[in-house]
Design a protein around this motif. Structure first.
Motif, short mmCIF file in Angstrom:
data_model
loop_
_atom_site.label_atom_id
_atom_site.label_comp_id
_atom_site.label_asym_id
_atom_site.label_seq_id
_atom_site.Cartn_x
_atom_site.Cartn_y
_atom_site.Cartn_z
N ALA A 34 -12.20 2.05 6.07
CA ALA A 34 -12.91 2.04 4.52
C ALA A 34 -12.80 3.40 4.00
O ALA A 34 -12.99 4.47 5.18
CB ALA A 34 -14.32 1.47 4.56
N TYR A 35 -12.50 3.80 3.04
CA TYR A 35 -12.43 5.16 2.54
C TYR A 35 -13.72 5.80 2.48
O TYR A 35 -14.56 5.05 1.80
CB TYR A 35 -11.78 5.33 1.26
CG TYR A 35 -11.40 6.56 0.48
CD1 TYR A 35 -10.77 7.36 0.98
CD2 TYR A 35 -12.41 6.99 -0.30
CE1 TYR A 35 -10.75 8.88 0.74
CE2 TYR A 35 -12.54 8.24 -0.82
CZ TYR A 35 -11.80 9.30 -0.42
OH TYR A 35 -11.60 10.43 -0.74
N GLU A 58 -18.69 -0.77 0.10
CA GLU A 58 -17.71 -0.98 -1.32
C GLU A 58 -16.65 -0.47 -1.22
O GLU A 58 -15.76 -1.27 -2.02
CB GLU A 58 -18.42 -0.07 -2.46
CG GLU A 58 -20.01 -0.37 -2.83
CD GLU A 58 -20.35 0.86 -3.87
OE1 GLU A 58 -19.74 1.69 -4.03
OE2 GLU A 58 -21.64 0.66 -4.18
N ARG A 59 -16.18 0.39 -0.33
CA ARG A 59 -14.73 0.60 -0.19
C ARG A 59 -13.90 -0.18 1.17
O ARG A 59 -12.90 0.32 1.76
CB ARG A 59 -14.56 2.21 0.08
CG ARG A 59 -14.97 2.88 -1.14
CD ARG A 59 -14.17 2.64 -2.45
NE ARG A 59 -13.00 3.17 -2.52
CZ ARG A 59 -12.83 4.30 -2.90
NH1 ARG A 59 -13.65 4.98 -3.62
NH2 ARG A 59 -11.53 4.79 -2.81
N TYR A 60 -14.84 -1.05 1.64
CA TYR A 60 -14.26 -1.95 2.82
C TYR A 60 -13.63 -3.33 2.23
O TYR A 60 -14.20 -3.88 1.35
CB TYR A 60 -15.53 -2.33 3.61
CG TYR A 60 -15.11 -3.12 4.84
CD1 TYR A 60 -13.84 -2.82 5.72
CD2 TYR A 60 -15.87 -4.30 5.20
CE1 TYR A 60 -13.78 -3.60 6.70
CE2 TYR A 60 -15.54 -5.12 6.07
CZ TYR A 60 -14.46 -4.91 7.03
OH TYR A 60 -14.15 -5.51 7.95
N ASP A 61 -12.37 -3.79 2.89
CA ASP A 61 -11.80 -4.75 2.09
C ASP A 61 -12.24 -6.10 2.58
O ASP A 61 -12.23 -7.19 2.08
CB ASP A 61 -10.37 -4.53 2.54
CG ASP A 61 -9.54 -3.99 1.47
OD1 ASP A 61 -10.11 -3.76 0.20
OD2 ASP A 61 -8.25 -3.52 1.81
N GLY A 62 -12.80 -5.96 3.82
CA GLY A 62 -13.26 -7.37 4.49
C GLY A 62 -14.89 -7.72 4.12
O GLY A 62 -15.29 -7.21 3.01
N GLN A 63 -15.44 -8.68 4.81
CA GLN A 63 -16.77 -9.17 4.52
C GLN A 63 -17.51 -8.87 5.90
O GLN A 63 -17.02 -9.45 6.95
CB GLN A 63 -16.71 -10.60 4.15
CG GLN A 63 -16.65 -10.86 2.47
CD GLN A 63 -18.04 -10.54 2.09
OE1 GLN A 63 -18.98 -10.66 2.63
NE2 GLN A 63 -17.97 -9.99 0.89
#
Ligand code: BG6
Ligand code: MG
Length: 213
Positions: A34-35, A58-63
């Motif tokens: 995540a950025y 918020e900048r993480y693609d997964g769950q």
């Protein structure tokens, strides 16, 4: 004196832990892909650990499941606590210690009102383990700033009415929490720009002028 007690936020007021928070969140964010940068880190000031994690994610693609979130917060905290071991009494600015001693010498009660569950550990690292009269921190609250709980508890621990307390804060959410508690607020650093505080401090020792009648 205008007040009977002063309640200090810890991180960013008594000492600076921003960079350690940054490094620990960055290590977690990097592992998750995540950025994360200093600007995002600034949004975490005064925010509880779990709420901070939500901002980082918020900048993480997964769950992440609730269980995975708790593990991620724990991972960040253990990196953070390792880094905190580098802190020593040299991380307490002489100006801060001198102003605290002056306030105490006037008969004011001195308390801490911090969201951090690492408050006691940090105070010990910087040589203030036994210094404050009472500590209200992340271990005794259920609601985060801007909720006034942490400061209302600090005042109750000190045996003082909210109106007799001044809070010192570096986060907007902390200034809002102080005002919601019915206390005056002195802003320092980042919190000055919110324009909500009773006093704006350029430096910690300006506090001395705020408490004089
Ligand atoms: C606050 C910091 O004092 O404590 C926040 O400003 C931090 O950045 C919060 O997230 C919770 O800290 P901890 O040490 O319990 O993770
Ligand atoms: Mg702070």
């Amino acid at each position: 004196m205008k007040y009977k007690g002063i309640i200090f936020d810890l991180d960013g007021v008594i000492c600076s832990t921003d960079h350690y928070h940054y490094l620990a969140w960055k290590a977690l964010a990097d592992r998750l892909g995540a950025y994360f940068d200093e600007t995002i880190n600034n949004r975490l000031r005064g925010v509880s650990r779990m709420a901070s994690l939500d901002i980082v994610l918020e900048r993480y693609d997964g769950q992440l499941s609730e269980e995975e979130k708790l593990a991620a917060a724990e991972e960040k905290n253990s990196t953070y606590r390792e880094l905190l071991k580098q802190m020593s009494p040299a991380d307490l600015a002489p100006e801060v210690k001198a102003a605290l001693d002056w306030l105490r010498a006037q008969g004011l009660l001195l308390g801490i009102g911090s969201s951090s569950k690492n408050t006691k550990f940090i105070l010990e690292r910087i040589g203030l383990g036994d210094y404050f009269d009472k500590i209200s921190d992340g271990t005794n609250i259920t609601r985060s700033k801007p909720d006034p709980e942490v400061f209302l508890k600090a005042a109750a621990f000190l045996g003082l009415e909210p109106k007799d307390c001044l809070v010192v804060e570096d986060a907007k959410a902390g200034v809002e929490a102080a005002l919601a508690a019915g206390m005056d607020a002195a802003a320092i650093g980042d919190a000055v720009s919110c324009g909500l505080a009773t006093y704006n401090l350029t430096r910690f020792s300006d506090l001395i002028d705020c408490v004089k009648d």
